[in-house]
Design a protein around this motif. Structure first.
Motif, PDB file in Angstrom:
ATOM      1  N   GLY A  59      10.815  60.163 -90.163  1.00 26.42           N
ATOM      2  CA  GLY A  59      11.991  60.768 -89.541  1.00 26.42           C
ATOM      3  C   GLY A  59      11.676  61.447 -88.228  1.00 26.42           C
ATOM      4  N   THR A  60      10.878  62.488 -88.257  1.00 28.30           N
ATOM      5  CA  THR A  60      10.531  63.223 -87.039  1.00 28.30           C
ATOM      6  C   THR A  60       9.334  62.564 -86.367  1.00 28.30           C
ATOM      7  N   PRO A  61       9.453  62.094 -85.140  1.00 24.02           N
ATOM      8  CA  PRO A  61       8.330  61.420 -84.460  1.00 24.02           C
ATOM      9  C   PRO A  61       7.158  62.382 -84.237  1.00 24.02           C
ATOM     10  N   GLN A  62       5.958  61.853 -84.352  1.00 28.61           N
ATOM     11  CA  GLN A  62       4.762  62.644 -84.123  1.00 28.61           C
ATOM     12  C   GLN A  62       4.261  62.445 -82.694  1.00 28.61           C
ATOM     13  N   ARG A  63       3.753  63.520 -82.134  1.00 26.59           N
ATOM     14  CA  ARG A  63       3.139  63.492 -80.801  1.00 26.59           C
ATOM     15  C   ARG A  63       1.753  64.113 -80.937  1.00 26.59           C
ATOM     16  N   ALA A  73       9.341  61.799 -71.689  1.00 24.79           N
ATOM     17  CA  ALA A  73      10.712  62.045 -71.237  1.00 24.79           C
ATOM     18  C   ALA A  73      11.006  61.301 -69.940  1.00 24.79           C
ATOM     19  N   VAL A  74      10.030  61.252 -69.024  1.00 21.42           N
ATOM     20  CA  VAL A  74      10.221  60.528 -67.762  1.00 21.42           C
ATOM     21  C   VAL A  74      10.370  59.027 -68.027  1.00 21.42           C
ATOM     22  N   LEU A 117      11.596  55.776 -76.511  1.00 23.00           N
ATOM     23  CA  LEU A 117      10.418  56.234 -77.232  1.00 23.00           C
ATOM     24  C   LEU A 117      10.704  57.477 -78.073  1.00 23.00           C
ATOM     25  N   GLY A 118      11.958  57.918 -78.090  1.00 24.14           N
ATOM     26  CA  GLY A 118      12.300  59.135 -78.814  1.00 24.14           C
ATOM     27  C   GLY A 118      12.149  59.006 -80.315  1.00 24.14           C
ATOM     28  N   ALA A 119      12.249  57.798 -80.870  1.00 24.57           N
ATOM     29  CA  ALA A 119      12.160  57.600 -82.313  1.00 24.57           C
ATOM     30  C   ALA A 119      10.834  56.965 -82.713  1.00 24.57           C
TER      31      ALA A 119
END
Length: 453
Positions: A318-322, A337-338, A347-349
């Motif tokens: 569910g929540t993407p990892q960074r 974000a850019v 790439l948000g998901a």
């Protein structure tokens, strides 16, 4: 003998107070003041002649001051000489700090065994047999190194007077103790007084002195902050004990630049100098895989070619990892974000993992362009050719900004056999008939179309 008195010292910054108080007004830390008994005698551990025979300094015009180059001693170690600015200066005091087990004692023992000068290695932490075992592992043929296991400065200076060494190494300054201060070894007043005696000895005799210093859990050198102000050079030995590579940096250097670094590889026989660090930071696998890109970066004034690895996959929970290793996490979020706003990539998901090989940490913004290439390569599952490298900073509007010292970056890339380098169009440099193709771009959209169509 002077009157015995007590003072309160902050264990965090070393500031002294006449009476106890809850908060240190200098570093704003609470409950860090400890009481220490101070007892000083008029006689010091190290004195050269009496006070009447000492030279009285007079003010001179700046044009009258002798500007001859200082005398330097080569340590026979190219990486250490580079960081020091060419070698040890006569009468200088150098402080070397680092994590426990990182290799500080091994490095200096290795230097002591390589020097052709008479060297005294003073250890307050290990016995002579322990040092002998490590010396046998290093396997050096020099016989100019004397080992002394002592913690009292009075005894150390007595042996120095007898031996008359040309270089003195102290391991470590926190273990030394002088009879003129009534407090335990490692306390603020003991470190300050012992350092003052060693600095006085170095300046009056012209003998280089190297001190090893412990560090706190915050990464700062233990003891009073004034210790770093008193010495001439402060070196920091960095690295992860899980990796074999170590980086030596100069945080302060009165005789050279602080922008140089030295790289070593920890081996069973000691520390090996890494003269070409770009080769160890690049993988040599024959198979080409997506998600990798090569960046041209600078560590101080030294150009390096490093490999950026990225993995982009669909988020399962569910929540993407960074997750990043060796690269600022906030900057990765900005670049993602850019890419979503300016280049149209969703790439948000998705989970994004980023790694800089070799276990090093890079703060240079010039690797942004390689980070973008690695992320898009993994996302599109398209390989970026190994003969391509990148040097450019990515702005919030998606433009590729110029970076400093682009000529050195291009030269290093050409030397290592790269055929193409992508840089900002706004970078100014002298174009030469080099064997590398320089591609100039202004926005990341141009990079996307050039690499991925």
């Amino acid at each position: 003998m002077s009157k015995i008195k007590t003072s309160f010292f902050c264990q965090n910054c070393g500031t002294s107070y006449l009476k106890w108080q809850g908060q240190c007004t200098s570093c704003k830390s609470w409950n860090t003041l400890v009481e220490e008994v101070i007892q000083k005698e008029d006689k010091k551990s190290w004195q050269v002649g009496n006070s009447s025979s000492k030279k009285t300094n007079k003010p001179l015009k700046i044009q009258e001051i002798d500007s001859e180059k200082e005398i330097r001693f080569s340590t026979k170690n190219q990486e250490l000489d580079r960081v020091l600015g060419g070698g040890l200066v006569a009468g200088s005091v150098t402080l070397l700090g680092g994590e426990p087990g990182i290799g500080k004692s091994t490095l200096l023992l290795q230097i002591a065994l390589q020097l052709p000068f008479k060297t005294l290695y003073v250890s307050g932490e290990e016995s002579q047999k322990q040092i002998k075992m490590r010396a046998e592992r290093i396997q050096s043929n020099q016989d100019n190194c004397w080992i002394l296991t002592e913690t009292k400065t009075q005894q150390i200076f007595a042996q120095i007077t007898t031996l008359e060494p040309e270089i003195v190494i102290i391991d470590s300054i926190q273990t030394l103790q002088t009879d003129y201060i009534e407090s335990s070894a490692g306390s603020i007043s003991q470190i300050k007084e012992c350092s003052s005696e060693l600095i006085k000895f170095a300046k009056e005799t012209g003998t280089p002195v190297i001190l090893i210093g412990h560090i706190t859990k915050d990464g700062n050198i233990a003891g009073p902050k004034i210790l770093e102000h008193m010495v001439d050079t402060v070196l920091q030995f960095e690295g992860d004990r899980n990796h074999v590579y170590r980086i030596l940096r100069a945080h302060k250097n009165r005789f050279g630049s602080t922008s140089e670094i030295g790289i070593f590889e920890m081996q069973n026989a000691g520390l090996r100098e890494v003269n070409n660090p770009s080769e160890i930071l690049l993988s040599h696998s024959e198979e080409t895989l997506s998600g990798t890109a090569i960046a041209s970066t600078l560590e101080g004034v030294r150009p390096l070619m490093i490999e950026i690895q990225s993995l982009v996959s669909t988020a399962v929970y569910g929540t993407p990892q960074r997750s990043t290793t060796g690269y600022p996490a906030k900057r990765l979020n900005m670049i993602l974000a850019v890419l979503e706003k300016r280049a149209g990539f969703r790439l948000g998901a998705k989970d994004v993992f980023l790694n800089i090989t070799g276990g090093i940490t890079v703060e240079d913004p010039a690797i942004d362009l390689a980070v973008v290439a690695a992320i898009l390569s993994s996302n599109e599952d398209i390989v970026v050719e190994k003969n391509i490298c990148f040097a450019g900073e990515v702005g919030l509007t998606g433009e590729v900004r110029p970076v400093s010292k682009i000529e050195q970056r291009i030269t290093e890339a050409e030397k290592l056999g790269f055929e193409t380098i992508y840089i900002s169009k706004y970078n100014r440099y002298l174009e030469t008939s080099s064997g590398i193709k320089v591609e100039k771009i202004t926005k990341i959209e141009e990079l996307v179309s050039a690499l991925f169509g």
